[in-house]
Write an enzyme that holds these catalytic residues in place. Structure first.
Site, PDB file in Angstrom:
ATOM      1  CG  ASP A 277      -6.411  -0.381  -2.797  1.00 34.00           C
ATOM      2  OD1 ASP A 277      -6.321  -1.441  -2.602  1.00 34.00           O
ATOM      3  OD2 ASP A 277      -5.362   0.295  -2.869  1.00 34.00           O
TER       4      ASP A 277
HETATM    5  C1  BGC Z   1      -2.871  -1.850  -1.990  1.00 35.00           C
HETATM    6  C2  BGC Z   1      -3.245  -2.307  -3.352  1.00 35.00           C
HETATM    7  C3  BGC Z   1      -3.178  -4.107  -3.254  1.00 35.00           C
HETATM    8  C4  BGC Z   1      -4.311  -4.286  -2.036  1.00 35.00           C
HETATM    9  C5  BGC Z   1      -4.539  -5.876  -2.094  1.00 35.00           C
HETATM   10  C6  BGC Z   1      -3.662  -2.310  -0.891  1.00 35.00           C
HETATM   11  O1  BGC Z   1      -3.637  -2.071   0.477  1.00 35.00           O
HETATM   12  O2  BGC Z   1      -3.107  -0.466  -2.198  1.00 35.00           O
HETATM   13  O3  BGC Z   1      -2.342  -2.238  -4.207  1.00 35.00           O
HETATM   14  O4  BGC Z   1      -3.626  -4.645  -4.455  1.00 35.00           O
HETATM   15  O5  BGC Z   1      -4.164  -3.905  -1.079  1.00 35.00           O
HETATM   16  O6  BGC Z   1      -3.444  -6.425  -1.395  1.00 35.00           O
END
Ligand code: BGC
Length: 753
Positions: A277
């Site tokens: 993530d």
């Molecule tokens: C979130 C994810 C997301 C990623 C990309 C993160 O902060 O937890 O769910 O896909 O950002 O935007």
């Protein structure tokens, strides 16, 4: 087609043209390509750098372009627009040494420009065909605007409504979330884009419902409750996974070998790639398990293949190879997984295959009339009628007062995580009611209150340009205007609740009630003595016992997407009979959390019909019952259930039984009922939940009609996972329930031999 690609790629493609099967061809293609790659180029494939916030213009940073040119980037995300994506892809394909195309991703969560209900709302439709259609339409729209990869579905089971991200998931139940996971994956695959299943794993169990917080959980609960939706997504062929931010048994998921390799790859046979993530690797320094160099090695060695934003792999893996901390084999494996994903997507055949949007006719695919029609239909299926004392459906006559801070805000209708939405074009409640009643009824409007009384809190809660502009007038002035308008009406529609960004990422709340200033408005409106419908906006279950008691009708509409307003009007005026049912329990107060239907009995359960007994498992100040249980939802018509009939009371392993009920629509409206099947394993070698959902069907019946609803249940579905991850089906007595919600007592017993 091949003329689009780089000479080395062309060469490799040509020598492999004799290959038979696509997978074999892919193997040889990737092997050949990797034989030409330097270590730096391989590490580059593992890198998913930041491009800034959602980038809608051409990428300004020449730094990113230079890095793409140098082969230091495997993919980019949250870039929007065919032309921008085409431009950066062209650099990758024509100007980098090997011409490897980029993987372009985005958070396409519940729609692209056409936006559907937030996933929690969508799950309340219990309509997996609708879920699949929504994912397919999202994939078609995103996939023609340059996006090949979506960071969806989010399949985190969660039983804590304080956690704002419950809005992004499908609720509290592992079986239902698993069905949802499969439908979402299928939908994206139908559209030809790559799903990324997230957040692997247990993210929904953050302590105190505080986002990004610690998780600590038994293996039994992991295997039986939190992991099944991920396993289901693997079974459906999902090609990529995202590791979650939280720790598991003390090791962050991002570097958790047990999770990423032993469970995901070895136990479940996952063959795709795993991305971290956002800054997930870097955050392990704050988790306190090593410096950036050490955590980079741990992540890659644990089975993480791609680094989102941390620049941890790009700055450390080469050194790790030199020091012997990383094996060349592991680097090759990660690189190969990413190249395979690109191959399967067809990017080596045509790097621009996802850039199909025609600037001349921009709305022919994206935000088309057909897509918006589906969005409206599906939104109306997601609403849950929680109370109705003969107020609904409304008549399209007389004077209707539409009141509340959420009545006239198009920007809030799309809900959280709708980065590509045309916010200003969404249909508000006021828009919907006006067009449904045009020429028939008089519609009045007043804002009535700000979202919350506290300006600071409002700023925090309404980020991303979706703030509901604060009214210059005082709370008192807003209230007086609303009351005066309401008293001139025949019926009041009060649009209250949360703003869209009060749920979603980084939007945990310790108090999940309707904000005070809105409750005050509601109380004053009720004093007008007119019929009133509360249209509730929310990204999570709310505590609202008092309000539920006060209002004669309550329709929960979540955040319904671009067509919200019309879908709400469809249901309010009875053009659509509401059929949604809750997929998350609504607590009476925050102190009851976590609260969920599938709990254990404990050694000291409350006696039947009791709300308090000394030395039993309960509270002094609230009973154990929820405000609204899982599976609950009303209709304008009435459904009645006959008793449960079983094809056998003695089931052998490897056999299945048929369970059925007669369902009758005894009301005055045609309607859909979500028939739910639950099972209780009455005696186990370990304790078992009081009920577990094992099946459901959404059945349409005309007024006055009856039908027999049957379910097939295999003995193999009656098992559970032990702490070591093995699945057991234990003989013994079971109770099987079929009814309208998780509180049903309509049951029959059988023996599994
Ligand atoms: C979130 C994810 C997301 C990623 C990309 C993160 O902060 O937890 O769910 O896909 O950002 O935007």
């Amino acid at each position: 087609m091949k003329k689009l690609i780089h000479p080395i790629l062309l060469f490799i493609t040509l020598i492999l043209s004799a290959c038979s099967s696509r997978e074999k061809e892919m193997d040889r293609f990737v092997k050949e390509l990797m034989a030409h790659m330097t270590v730096e180029e391989k590490i580059g494939q593992l890198n998913l750098p930041v491009t800034g916030e959602i980038v809608t213009g051409q990428l300004k940073s020449s730094d990113v372009s230079n890095r793409v040119r140098a082969g230091e980037v495997g993919g980019l995300f949250n870039l929007k627009g065919t032309e921008n994506i085409r431009a950066i892809q062209r650099i990758a394909v024509e100007e980098s040494r090997l011409g490897i195309p980029l993987l372009i991703g985005m958070d396409v969560i519940h729609g692209y420009e056409t936006v559907f209900p937030i996933p929690l709302g969508l799950s309340c439709s219990w309509d997996m065909e609708a879920v699949e259609i929504m994912a397919e339409i999202s994939g078609i729209e995103a996939g023609s605007d340059g996006i090949a990869w979506t960071f969806s579905p989010m399949v985190d089971v969660s039983r804590d409504p304080r956690w704002g991200r419950v809005s992004e998931g499908a609720g509290e139940d592992p079986y239902l979330v698993s069905q949802f996971a499969k439908a979402m994956v299928r939908g994206y695959q139908n559209a030809g884009i790559l799903p990324c299943v997230k957040h692997f794993a247990l993210y929904g169990a953050a302590e105190g419902g505080r986002d990004y917080n610690t998780v600590d959980m038994s293996r039994g609960r992991m295997y039986n409750v939190y992991l099944p939706p991920f396993k289901a997504a693997v079974e459906e062929g999902a090609g990529s996974f995202m590791a979650s931010f939280n720790e598991i048994d003390g090791v962050p998921a991002t570097a958790n070998k047990w999770l990423l390799t032993d469970v995901l790859r070895k136990q479940w046979g996952f063959e795709g790639f795993v991305v971290s993530d956002y800054t997930g690797i870097l955050e392990m320094v704050d988790h306190g398990i090593g410096n950036i160099e050490e955590v980079s090695y741990r992540a890659l060695n644990a089975g993480l293949d791609m680094d989102m934003v941390s620049e941890a792999f790009s700055s450390n893996i080469k050194r790790g190879l030199e020091k012997g901390q990383i094996s060349p084999k592991r680097l090759d494996e990660a690189c190969r997984k990413i190249l395979e994903a690109k191959y399967r997507l067809g990017l080596f055949d045509d790097p621009y295959k996802f850039c199909r949007r025609n600037p001349e006719t921009p709305d022919s695919i994206i935000y088309s009339q057909a897509h918006r029609k589906e969005a409206r239909r599906i939104a109306s299926e997601s609403f849950v009628l929680l109370k109705n004392e003969s107020i609904l459906p409304l008549k399209k006559t007389g004077t209707i007062a539409v009141i509340g801070p959420l009545a006239d805000t198009r920007e809030n209708m799309a809900g959280t995580w709708s980065v590509a939405a045309r916010l200003g074009e969404c249909r508000s409640v006021l828009d919907g009611i006006r067009s449904a009643t045009e020429g028939k009824a008089k519609v009045l409007y007043a804002k009535g209150s700000n979202l919350v009384a506290d300006e600071q809190l409002e700023q925090r809660a309404t980020t991303f340009g979706r703030a509901i502009p604060r009214d210059g007038r005082s709370d008192q002035e807003l209230l007086l205007e609303a009351v005066s308008i309401a008293s001139r009406a025949d019926v009041i529609v009060a649009a209250l609740g949360e703003a869209s960004e009060m749920s979603g990422e980084s939007s945990s709340r310790s108090d999940i009630s309707i904000p005070d200033v809105q409750v005050k408005l509601l109380e004053e409106l009720l004093k007008c003595g007119k019929p009133l419908v509360l249209v509730l906006f929310n990204g999570r279950p709310l505590t609202m016992e008092k309000e539920v008691a006060l209002v004669p009708a309550l329709l929960d509409v979540w955040f319904g997407g671009s067509e919200s307003g019309d879908a709400i009007a469809d249901v309010l005026f009875g053009d659509v009979n509401p059929s949604g049912k809750l997929t998350m329990t609504f607590p009476k107060n925050v102190g009851q959390i976590p609260i969920y239907y599938s709990h254990k009995n404990t050694g000291r359960p409350l006696g039947e019909g009791q709300w308090f007994q000394k030395f039993r498992s309960n509270y002094l100040d609230v009973d154990n019952d929820p405000l609204f249980p899982f599976g609950f939802g009303l209709s304008y018509t009435r459904f009645e259930y006959g008793s449960v009939q079983l094809s056998t009371n003695n089931l052998s392993q490897n056999e299945s039984l048929e369970a059925s009920v007669v369902l009758s629509n005894t009301g005055d409206y045609d309607g859909k009922e979500i028939v739910q099947l639950y099972v209780r394993d009455l005696v186990g070698s370990v304790t078992r939940p009081v009920k577990e959902l094992k099946g459901f069907q959404k059945v349409f019946l005309k007024a006055g009609e009856s039908t027999t609803v049957s379910f097939h249940l295999n003995a193999s579905e009656l098992g559970f996972y032990k702490a070591n991850g093995t699945y057991f089906v234990e003989p013994g007595e079971f109770e099987l329930f079929i009814g309208p919600s998780s509180t049903t007592v309509n049951s029959a017993k059988f023996l599994l031999n």
